[in-house]
Scaffold this motif. Sequence first.
Motif, short mmCIF file in Angstrom:
data_model
loop_
_atom_site.label_atom_id
_atom_site.label_comp_id
_atom_site.label_asym_id
_atom_site.label_seq_id
_atom_site.Cartn_x
_atom_site.Cartn_y
_atom_site.Cartn_z
N VAL A 125 32.51 30.71 40.72
CA VAL A 125 33.67 31.59 40.87
C VAL A 125 34.38 31.16 42.14
O VAL A 125 33.75 30.99 43.19
CB VAL A 125 33.25 33.07 40.97
N TYR A 126 35.67 30.92 42.05
CA TYR A 126 36.46 30.48 43.19
C TYR A 126 37.15 31.69 43.82
O TYR A 126 37.71 32.53 43.10
CB TYR A 126 37.51 29.45 42.75
N VAL A 127 37.09 31.78 45.13
CA VAL A 127 37.75 32.86 45.86
C VAL A 127 38.62 32.26 46.96
O VAL A 127 38.33 31.20 47.49
CB VAL A 127 36.73 33.85 46.47
N TRP A 128 39.71 32.97 47.27
CA TRP A 128 40.63 32.56 48.33
C TRP A 128 40.78 33.71 49.31
O TRP A 128 40.77 34.87 48.93
CB TRP A 128 42.00 32.19 47.75
N PHE A 129 40.99 33.35 50.56
CA PHE A 129 41.12 34.34 51.62
C PHE A 129 42.53 34.40 52.18
O PHE A 129 42.85 35.27 52.98
CB PHE A 129 40.12 34.06 52.75
N ASP A 130 43.38 33.47 51.81
CA ASP A 130 44.78 33.45 52.25
C ASP A 130 45.65 33.34 51.01
O ASP A 130 45.28 32.68 50.04
CB ASP A 130 45.06 32.25 53.16
N PHE A 131 46.81 33.98 51.05
CA PHE A 131 47.76 33.83 49.96
C PHE A 131 48.35 32.44 50.01
O PHE A 131 48.62 31.90 51.08
CB PHE A 131 48.90 34.86 50.08
N GLY A 132 48.58 31.86 48.84
CA GLY A 132 49.25 30.56 48.77
C GLY A 132 50.74 30.74 48.99
O GLY A 132 51.27 31.86 49.04
N GLU A 133 51.43 29.62 49.09
CA GLU A 133 52.87 29.66 49.32
C GLU A 133 53.56 30.36 48.15
O GLU A 133 53.31 30.07 46.99
CB GLU A 133 53.40 28.23 49.45
N GLY A 134 54.40 31.34 48.47
CA GLY A 134 55.15 32.06 47.45
C GLY A 134 54.36 33.17 46.77
O GLY A 134 54.82 33.75 45.80
N GLU A 135 53.16 33.51 47.26
CA GLU A 135 52.36 34.55 46.62
C GLU A 135 52.51 35.90 47.28
O GLU A 135 51.79 36.82 46.96
CB GLU A 135 50.89 34.14 46.61
N GLY A 136 53.41 36.01 48.26
CA GLY A 136 53.74 37.32 48.79
C GLY A 136 52.84 37.87 49.87
O GLY A 136 52.60 39.05 49.92
N GLY A 137 52.36 37.05 50.75
CA GLY A 137 51.59 37.57 51.87
C GLY A 137 52.47 38.46 52.74
O GLY A 137 53.67 38.60 52.52
N GLY A 138 51.92 39.06 53.74
CA GLY A 138 52.65 40.00 54.59
C GLY A 138 53.70 39.34 55.46
O GLY A 138 54.60 39.99 55.95
N GLY A 139 53.59 38.04 55.68
CA GLY A 139 54.55 37.35 56.53
C GLY A 139 54.25 37.54 58.00
O GLY A 139 53.33 38.25 58.38
#
Length: 102
Positions: free
Chosen positions: A58-72
């Motif tokens: 199972v793959y998990v990510w801890f940061d939003f990718g580009e264009g995925e709507g992080g908080g900025g």
Amino acid sequence: MRVPRLVGLMAVDARETARARGLFLNAPDRPEFHLTVVDYVVRQFPQAGAEVPRDSMVYVWFDFGEGEGGGGVREPRIPRPPKGGLQRELDQPGDAFEVSSL
């Protein structure tokens, strides 16, 4: 076996949850995933509830990718608001238009 929901869990909890279900975790955005403790999972693949065989990855990510709507980036407000609440503006000495109290 169904994949558990890992999004929203801290890294250490996500590892324990996967291990308890007989799954392996991989974090492509964290080369030293085994040292990651307090970061939160923001995305996973396969999605929670998907049927997978035991010992699946199972793959998990801890940061939003580009264009995925992080908080900025949150930059400080300039100018900063005054400290201490409301203040009364006082007349300048020698002001031609002094405010008189009645």
